[in-house]
Design a protein around this motif. Structure first.
Motif, PDB file in Angstrom:
ATOM      1  N   GLU A 179      -6.679  -3.223 -19.069  1.00  0.00           N
ATOM      2  CA  GLU A 179      -6.780  -2.509 -20.349  1.00  0.00           C
ATOM      3  C   GLU A 179      -7.873  -1.444 -20.296  1.00  0.00           C
ATOM      4  N   TYR A 180      -7.707  -0.427 -21.102  1.00  0.00           N
ATOM      5  CA  TYR A 180      -8.765   0.575 -21.268  1.00  0.00           C
ATOM      6  C   TYR A 180      -8.699   1.104 -22.687  1.00  0.00           C
ATOM      7  N   SER A 181      -9.814   1.702 -23.120  1.00  0.00           N
ATOM      8  CA  SER A 181      -9.842   2.149 -24.514  1.00  0.00           C
ATOM      9  C   SER A 181      -9.515   3.624 -24.630  1.00  0.00           C
ATOM     10  N   LEU A 182      -8.763   3.930 -25.662  1.00  0.00           N
ATOM     11  CA  LEU A 182      -8.434   5.306 -26.008  1.00  0.00           C
ATOM     12  C   LEU A 182      -9.270   5.690 -27.209  1.00  0.00           C
ATOM     13  N   GLU A 183      -9.117   6.924 -27.645  1.00  0.00           N
ATOM     14  CA  GLU A 183      -9.826   7.374 -28.834  1.00  0.00           C
ATOM     15  C   GLU A 183      -9.513   6.444 -30.020  1.00  0.00           C
ATOM     16  N   TYR A 184      -8.215   6.124 -30.157  1.00  0.00           N
ATOM     17  CA  TYR A 184      -7.813   5.155 -31.183  1.00  0.00           C
ATOM     18  C   TYR A 184      -7.145   3.982 -30.481  1.00  0.00           C
ATOM     19  N   GLY A 185      -7.836   2.832 -30.447  1.00  0.00           N
ATOM     20  CA  GLY A 185      -7.228   1.610 -29.912  1.00  0.00           C
ATOM     21  C   GLY A 185      -7.263   1.508 -28.402  1.00  0.00           C
ATOM     22  N   ASN A 186      -6.387   0.654 -27.882  1.00  0.00           N
ATOM     23  CA  ASN A 186      -6.365   0.335 -26.464  1.00  0.00           C
ATOM     24  C   ASN A 186      -5.038   0.707 -25.820  1.00  0.00           C
ATOM     25  N   ALA A 187      -5.095   0.826 -24.489  1.00  0.00           N
ATOM     26  CA  ALA A 187      -3.871   1.001 -23.714  1.00  0.00           C
ATOM     27  C   ALA A 187      -4.029   0.142 -22.463  1.00  0.00           C
ATOM     28  N   ALA A 188      -2.951  -0.046 -21.735  1.00  0.00           N
ATOM     29  CA  ALA A 188      -3.046  -0.805 -20.501  1.00  0.00           C
ATOM     30  C   ALA A 188      -2.116  -0.212 -19.452  1.00  0.00           C
ATOM     31  N   VAL A 189      -2.570  -0.299 -18.205  1.00  0.00           N
ATOM     32  CA  VAL A 189      -1.728   0.076 -17.068  1.00  0.00           C
ATOM     33  C   VAL A 189      -1.371  -1.187 -16.303  1.00  0.00           C
ATOM     34  N   GLU A 190      -0.243  -1.141 -15.642  1.00  0.00           N
ATOM     35  CA  GLU A 190       0.307  -2.328 -14.992  1.00  0.00           C
ATOM     36  C   GLU A 190       0.851  -2.005 -13.613  1.00  0.00           C
ATOM     37  N   MET A 191       0.745  -3.001 -12.728  1.00  0.00           N
ATOM     38  CA  MET A 191       1.369  -2.897 -11.401  1.00  0.00           C
ATOM     39  C   MET A 191       2.038  -4.207 -11.065  1.00  0.00           C
ATOM     40  N   HIS A 192       2.989  -4.142 -10.163  1.00  0.00           N
ATOM     41  CA  HIS A 192       3.551  -5.374  -9.606  1.00  0.00           C
ATOM     42  C   HIS A 192       2.488  -6.044  -8.728  1.00  0.00           C
ATOM     43  N   THR A 193       2.452  -7.373  -8.792  1.00  0.00           N
ATOM     44  CA  THR A 193       1.422  -8.109  -8.040  1.00  0.00           C
ATOM     45  C   THR A 193       1.562  -7.923  -6.526  1.00  0.00           C
ATOM     46  N   ASP A 194       2.791  -7.592  -6.080  1.00  0.00           N
ATOM     47  CA  ASP A 194       2.984  -7.413  -4.632  1.00  0.00           C
ATOM     48  C   ASP A 194       3.036  -5.929  -4.232  1.00  0.00           C
ATOM     49  N   ALA A 195       2.527  -5.051  -5.115  1.00  0.00           N
ATOM     50  CA  ALA A 195       2.623  -3.608  -4.832  1.00  0.00           C
ATOM     51  C   ALA A 195       1.704  -3.174  -3.693  1.00  0.00           C
ATOM     52  N   VAL A 196       0.568  -3.835  -3.565  1.00  0.00           N
ATOM     53  CA  VAL A 196      -0.306  -3.549  -2.417  1.00  0.00           C
ATOM     54  C   VAL A 196      -0.751  -4.867  -1.788  1.00  0.00           C
ATOM     55  N   ARG A 197      -1.033  -4.789  -0.502  1.00  0.00           N
ATOM     56  CA  ARG A 197      -1.583  -5.945   0.206  1.00  0.00           C
ATOM     57  C   ARG A 197      -3.084  -5.735   0.384  1.00  0.00           C
ATOM     58  N   PRO A 198      -3.843  -6.843   0.407  1.00  0.00           N
ATOM     59  CA  PRO A 198      -5.296  -6.714   0.571  1.00  0.00           C
ATOM     60  C   PRO A 198      -5.648  -5.878   1.802  1.00  0.00           C
ATOM     61  N   GLY A 199      -6.599  -4.967   1.606  1.00  0.00           N
ATOM     62  CA  GLY A 199      -7.066  -4.138   2.710  1.00  0.00           C
ATOM     63  C   GLY A 199      -6.301  -2.843   2.903  1.00  0.00           C
ATOM     64  N   GLN A 200      -5.196  -2.678   2.208  1.00  0.00           N
ATOM     65  CA  GLN A 200      -4.440  -1.433   2.379  1.00  0.00           C
ATOM     66  C   GLN A 200      -5.235  -0.248   1.839  1.00  0.00           C
ATOM     67  N   ARG A 201      -5.123   0.870   2.540  1.00  0.00           N
ATOM     68  CA  ARG A 201      -5.861   2.091   2.190  1.00  0.00           C
ATOM     69  C   ARG A 201      -4.990   2.939   1.268  1.00  0.00           C
ATOM     70  N   VAL A 202      -5.430   3.038   0.018  1.00  0.00           N
ATOM     71  CA  VAL A 202      -4.589   3.627  -1.027  1.00  0.00           C
ATOM     72  C   VAL A 202      -5.214   4.903  -1.592  1.00  0.00           C
TER      73      VAL A 202
END
Ligand code: 5GP
Length: 177
Positions: free
Chosen positions: A95-118
């Protein structure tokens, strides 16, 4: 004319949008003209071609356009960082805050593997809230966020400075004040 000025001059400034007093920096003309589109993408390609990246992560929605073309050119995979509620499989959200209220960004849990350079990419950094949330999300999945890139920085809002202070390298093609 140099590549950065060429791209910058193709950006359209729309006064009083989405509300009075705000000037929206519209990148659609950059994409519409094949020359500025290519010059823009090539700026990113030359910057990242020697970085041994694993993935490009693009932020909903203009980051998808830039990120997918760049990933294809660099022979990398692309993963979307979406607004909440759009992805079908298991997700993690930030989640993050906007001028009015909150928003959220989402990813699939398997979208990246640990250590991958993104590489993280979006069109514009304003307050930096969107980039910050996206980068936290990637880091929670174990990614190594090599840099956050955008076409435009609005330095007077201080977002890019805050992001750099967290240790996240930032690259933007041009500034608007
Ligand atoms: P921030 O979270 O940094 O305050 O806002 C950045 C996000 O809002 C980005 O995803 C960007 O697409 C969008 N945004 C905010 N203002 C503008 C603008 O003037 N032009 C464009 N193209 N996007 C904007």
């Amino acid at each position: 004319i140099d590549p950065v000025s060429y791209v910058r001059s193709a950006i359209r400034s729309v006064p009083d949008w989405p509300k009075p007093g705000v000037t929206f920096r519209d990148i659609t003309p950059v994409l519409q003209d094949p020359r500025s589109f290519r010059v823009l993408i090539d700026l990113f390609v030359y910057r990242y071609m020697r970085q041994r990246l694993d993935l490009v992560a693009g932020i909903d929605a203009r980051g998808f356009i830039l990120g997918s073309v760049l990933a294809y050119e660099l022979n990398l995979g692309f993963v979307p960082i979406r607004k909440k509620g759009k992805l079908p499989y298991r997700t993690v959200a930030e989640e993050y805050s906007l001028e009015y209220g909150n928003a959220a960004v989402e990813m699939h849990t398997d979208a990246v593997r640990p250590g991958q350079r993104v590489l993280l990419i979006d069109d514009l950094i304003a307050t930096g809230g969107t980039m910050m949330a996206a980068s936290r999300l990637l880091q929670r999945l174990g990614a190594n966020v090599i840099e956050a890139a955008a076409i435009i920085d609005l330095p007077y809002l201080g977002g890019s400075a805050v992001l750099r202070k967290t240790g996240l390298p930032i690259y933007t093609v041009c500034d608007f004040n």
